[in-house]
Motif scaffolding. Structure first.
Motif, PDB file in Angstrom:
ATOM      1  N   ARG A  29       0.851  -1.186   0.000  1.00 44.59           N
ATOM      2  CA  ARG A  29       0.000   0.000   0.000  1.00 44.59           C
ATOM      3  C   ARG A  29       0.883   1.230   0.000  1.00 44.59           C
ATOM      4  O   ARG A  29       2.056   1.159   0.355  1.00 44.59           O
ATOM      5  N   THR A  36       2.501   3.137   8.568  1.00 38.48           N
ATOM      6  CA  THR A  36       1.986   2.429   9.746  1.00 38.48           C
ATOM      7  C   THR A  36       2.598   3.019  11.015  1.00 38.48           C
ATOM      8  O   THR A  36       1.885   3.331  11.975  1.00 38.48           O
ATOM      9  N   THR A  64       2.697  -5.824   8.167  1.00 35.24           N
ATOM     10  CA  THR A  64       2.271  -4.981   9.292  1.00 35.24           C
ATOM     11  C   THR A  64       2.250  -5.784  10.596  1.00 35.24           C
ATOM     12  O   THR A  64       2.689  -5.305  11.644  1.00 35.24           O
ATOM     13  N   GLU A 112      -5.529  -0.874   6.577  1.00 34.83           N
ATOM     14  CA  GLU A 112      -4.653  -0.157   5.659  1.00 34.83           C
ATOM     15  C   GLU A 112      -5.033  -0.444   4.217  1.00 34.83           C
ATOM     16  O   GLU A 112      -4.843  -1.553   3.735  1.00 34.83           O
ATOM     17  N   SER A 141      -5.986   3.854   6.857  1.00 36.73           N
ATOM     18  CA  SER A 141      -5.448   4.640   5.742  1.00 36.73           C
ATOM     19  C   SER A 141      -6.121   4.148   4.473  1.00 36.73           C
ATOM     20  O   SER A 141      -6.311   2.943   4.291  1.00 36.73           O
ATOM     21  N   LEU A 223      -4.925   9.326   6.109  1.00 36.65           N
ATOM     22  CA  LEU A 223      -4.733   8.490   7.294  1.00 36.65           C
ATOM     23  C   LEU A 223      -5.594   9.054   8.412  1.00 36.65           C
ATOM     24  O   LEU A 223      -5.577  10.270   8.664  1.00 36.65           O
TER      25      LEU A 223
END
Ligand SMILES: [Zn+2]
Lengths: 229, 71
Positions: A29, A36, A64, A112, A141, A223
């Protein structure tokens, strides 16, 4: 290497394609893990205890999850098609639109670039809120439309097609019982990812942002940090 | 894994004007602001002089520049 030979398989989501992943890395992404980390810093500023119990919705390859584990968090991932090798991470194969987990298990839910893939974002958000402790936080996000409202609407095919305006996103959060605490624009990360795709010859297979208006692309990347009220 | 685009000279037979050595395809980075993009370009093996074929300068570079700089 034959990654770029031949047309991409039709209908496959951009995020799942091997050529795309090779360029974007494991963090599939815009902004990658740096984004993150920036989001988590915002959550902590807003009072999130850390390390924490975190659920990554749409964890994909698990980059993540791994990041959170390195920070000492207890991290779980949810994905319809987890791509984690073996079972090193706590990954649950499930559809986020039908949240299978018990109530109030997590301090933080991370989404995300995943919410806009769902046709019924409200249901996904309700599931996310349900598994959050009271006062728990959502870190999200996603694509958003920066310009005036566009006729293009979610068809569940790609992030871009599902992009909403910032107001629409925040209304969805509010509808699920989440109060928006922070918003940051990260459109530059999206532009960089788009540039990488062009450079390395990866066609986003028709998922063109609605930029027919000319001039600046109306699709940006945002975000959000929101708290379960 | 090698993904970077490979741009040969638009016409064959180039050599470096300083070193008189034929150019070879080598990996270089194109930078836009803080973003780096790998590409294979004709390059002098001695002094590193790099040639940017017209097809690249007028194609991808323009497109990528526009994407990176509009935000
Ligand atoms: Zn030379």
């Amino acid at each position: 290497m034959t990654l770029l030979e031949g047309p991409p398989p039709a209908g496959d989501a951009l995020w799942n394609r091997q050529d795309f992943r090779a360029v974007a890395g494991d963090a599939l992404r815009p902004g990658g893990l740096a984004l993150t980390a920036a989001g988590v810093a915002l959550c902590r500023e807003s009072g999130l205890g850390f390390p924490c119990r975190v659920l990554d919705m749409g964890c994909g390859a698990g980059a993540t999850l791994e990041w959170f584990e390195k920070q000492g968090c207890t991290a779980w991932g949810l994905d319809v098609a987890p791509k984690c090798d073996g079972n090193a991470h706590g990954t649950i194969r499930a559809d986020a639109a039908a949240m299978p987990l018990k109530d109030a298990l997590f301090d933080l839910v991370v989404c995300e670039c995943v919410l806009s893939l769902f046709s019924d974002v409200g249901t996904v958000l309700e599931g996310a809120v349900r598994v959050l402790e009271a006062g728990g936080m959502l870190l999200c996000s996603d694509m958003y439309l920066r310009g005036p409202s566009s006729p293009c609407r979610a068809d569940g095919v790609s992030c871009v097609a599902g992009a909403r305006s910032r107001d629409e996103w925040e209304a969805l959060f509010a509808g699920a019982g989440l109060r928006t605490l922070h918003f940051r624009d990260h459109s530059r990360e999206l532009a960089l990812l788009a540039a990488r795709l062009v450079w390395y010859g990866i066609s986003p297979c028709g998922e063109t942002p609605c930029d027919a208006s000319g001039g600046r692309r109306p699709v940006g990347y945002g975000l959000w940090v929101a708290r379960r009220s | 894994m090698s993904l970077e685009p490979n741009y040969a000279p638009d016409e064959a037979g180039w050599e470096c004007g300083n070193c008189h050595r034929p150019l070879e395809q080598g990996k270089v980075q194109a930078c836009y602001l803080d973003a780096a993009f790998d590409v294979l370009l004709p390059r002098c093996p001695v002094c590193g002089l790099t040639m940017i074929p017209k097809s690249l300068a007028e194609g991808k570079m323009v497109e990528v520049e526009a994407l990176v700089e509009e935000k």
